[in-house]
Write a protein that holds these residues in place. Structure first.
Motif, PDB file in Angstrom:
ATOM      1  N   VAL A 181     -21.094 -18.149  -8.762  1.00  0.00           N
ATOM      2  CA  VAL A 181     -19.751 -18.732  -8.127  1.00  0.00           C
ATOM      3  C   VAL A 181     -20.099 -20.303  -8.881  1.00  0.00           C
ATOM      4  O   VAL A 181     -19.170 -20.824  -9.308  1.00  0.00           O
ATOM      5  CB  VAL A 181     -19.072 -18.659  -7.092  1.00  0.00           C
ATOM      6  CG1 VAL A 181     -17.266 -19.544  -7.154  1.00  0.00           C
ATOM      7  CG2 VAL A 181     -18.987 -16.751  -6.510  1.00  0.00           C
ATOM      8  N   ILE A 213     -18.963 -20.074 -11.618  1.00  0.00           N
ATOM      9  CA  ILE A 213     -17.260 -19.533 -12.342  1.00  0.00           C
ATOM     10  C   ILE A 213     -15.938 -21.114 -11.338  1.00  0.00           C
ATOM     11  O   ILE A 213     -15.423 -21.418 -12.081  1.00  0.00           O
ATOM     12  CB  ILE A 213     -17.242 -18.568 -10.726  1.00  0.00           C
ATOM     13  CG1 ILE A 213     -17.267 -17.110 -10.753  1.00  0.00           C
ATOM     14  CG2 ILE A 213     -15.477 -18.358 -10.096  1.00  0.00           C
ATOM     15  CD1 ILE A 213     -17.567 -16.968 -12.184  1.00  0.00           C
ATOM     16  N   SER A 257     -12.800 -19.380  -5.735  1.00  0.00           N
ATOM     17  CA  SER A 257     -14.207 -19.144  -5.364  1.00  0.00           C
ATOM     18  C   SER A 257     -14.154 -18.824  -4.475  1.00  0.00           C
ATOM     19  O   SER A 257     -15.130 -17.649  -4.431  1.00  0.00           O
ATOM     20  CB  SER A 257     -15.067 -20.509  -5.075  1.00  0.00           C
ATOM     21  OG  SER A 257     -14.790 -21.855  -6.238  1.00  0.00           O
ATOM     22  N   ILE A 282     -13.323 -15.349  -5.448  1.00  0.00           N
ATOM     23  CA  ILE A 282     -14.178 -14.639  -6.464  1.00  0.00           C
ATOM     24  C   ILE A 282     -15.711 -13.978  -6.149  1.00  0.00           C
ATOM     25  O   ILE A 282     -15.943 -12.805  -6.256  1.00  0.00           O
ATOM     26  CB  ILE A 282     -14.136 -15.291  -7.813  1.00  0.00           C
ATOM     27  CG1 ILE A 282     -12.415 -15.490  -8.199  1.00  0.00           C
ATOM     28  CG2 ILE A 282     -15.128 -15.587  -8.556  1.00  0.00           C
ATOM     29  CD1 ILE A 282     -12.782 -16.210  -9.774  1.00  0.00           C
ATOM     30  N   SER A 283     -15.795 -15.014  -5.306  1.00  0.00           N
ATOM     31  CA  SER A 283     -16.692 -14.332  -3.653  1.00  0.00           C
ATOM     32  C   SER A 283     -17.654 -13.551  -3.560  1.00  0.00           C
ATOM     33  O   SER A 283     -17.720 -12.640  -3.564  1.00  0.00           O
ATOM     34  CB  SER A 283     -17.630 -15.568  -3.647  1.00  0.00           C
ATOM     35  OG  SER A 283     -18.377 -15.548  -2.846  1.00  0.00           O
TER      36      SER A 283
END
Length: 137
Positions: free
Chosen positions: A35, A39, A76, A79-80
């Motif tokens: 990430v 990301i 973040s 998404i993680s």
């Protein structure tokens, strides 16, 4: 009391949970690295970044200054979480379900019985049978 504790510890669920926690902790480092290196820079393309990372969305306040909503960390983290859940599902859960199905077939466990007709379907069948058996003048 000791006997109960021994039974609790040797239960399969407790051992599975312990393994999941250890693997999850180790896997978190990998996901966090992915990430932060992939990301977060992609998100930074759309939001202004400062020294600490993505600063987020800046909105003017009532006193002439500005307020920043630090949504970069939230994005973040989301998404993680999704990445961890996705990988855990496809690497661990899905293959384990397939393996369990194969083991059940090898052991001769019967396939689940087909679903029974609904009450409405049964009533329709009864009505149709009654209509057939009635004599018409």
């Amino acid at each position: 009391m000791i006997k109960g504790f021994k039974e609790f510890i040797t239960r399969g669920n407790v051992i599975d949970l312990a393994v999941a926690v250890v693997v999850g902790a180790a896997f978190t480092a990998i996901i966090n690295a992915a990430v932060s290196s992939i990301i977060t820079p992609l998100i930074a393309i759309f939001w202004k970044a400062d020294e600490s990372g993505i600063s987020g969305i800046t909105v003017p306040d009532l006193y002439g200054g500005s307020v920043t909503f630090p949504i970069g960390d939230l994005v973040s983290a989301i998404i993680s979480f999704l990445a961890v859940a996705l990988v855990v599902y496809f690497v661990l859960v899905y293959p384990m379900n397939i393996w369990k199905e194969r083991q059940a077939r090898k052991a001769g466990v019967a396939e689940p019985e087909p679903e029974l007709p609904t009450e409405q379907e049964l009533l329709i069948q009864i009505r149709d049978l009654l209509e057939k058996t009635q004599t018409k003048p």
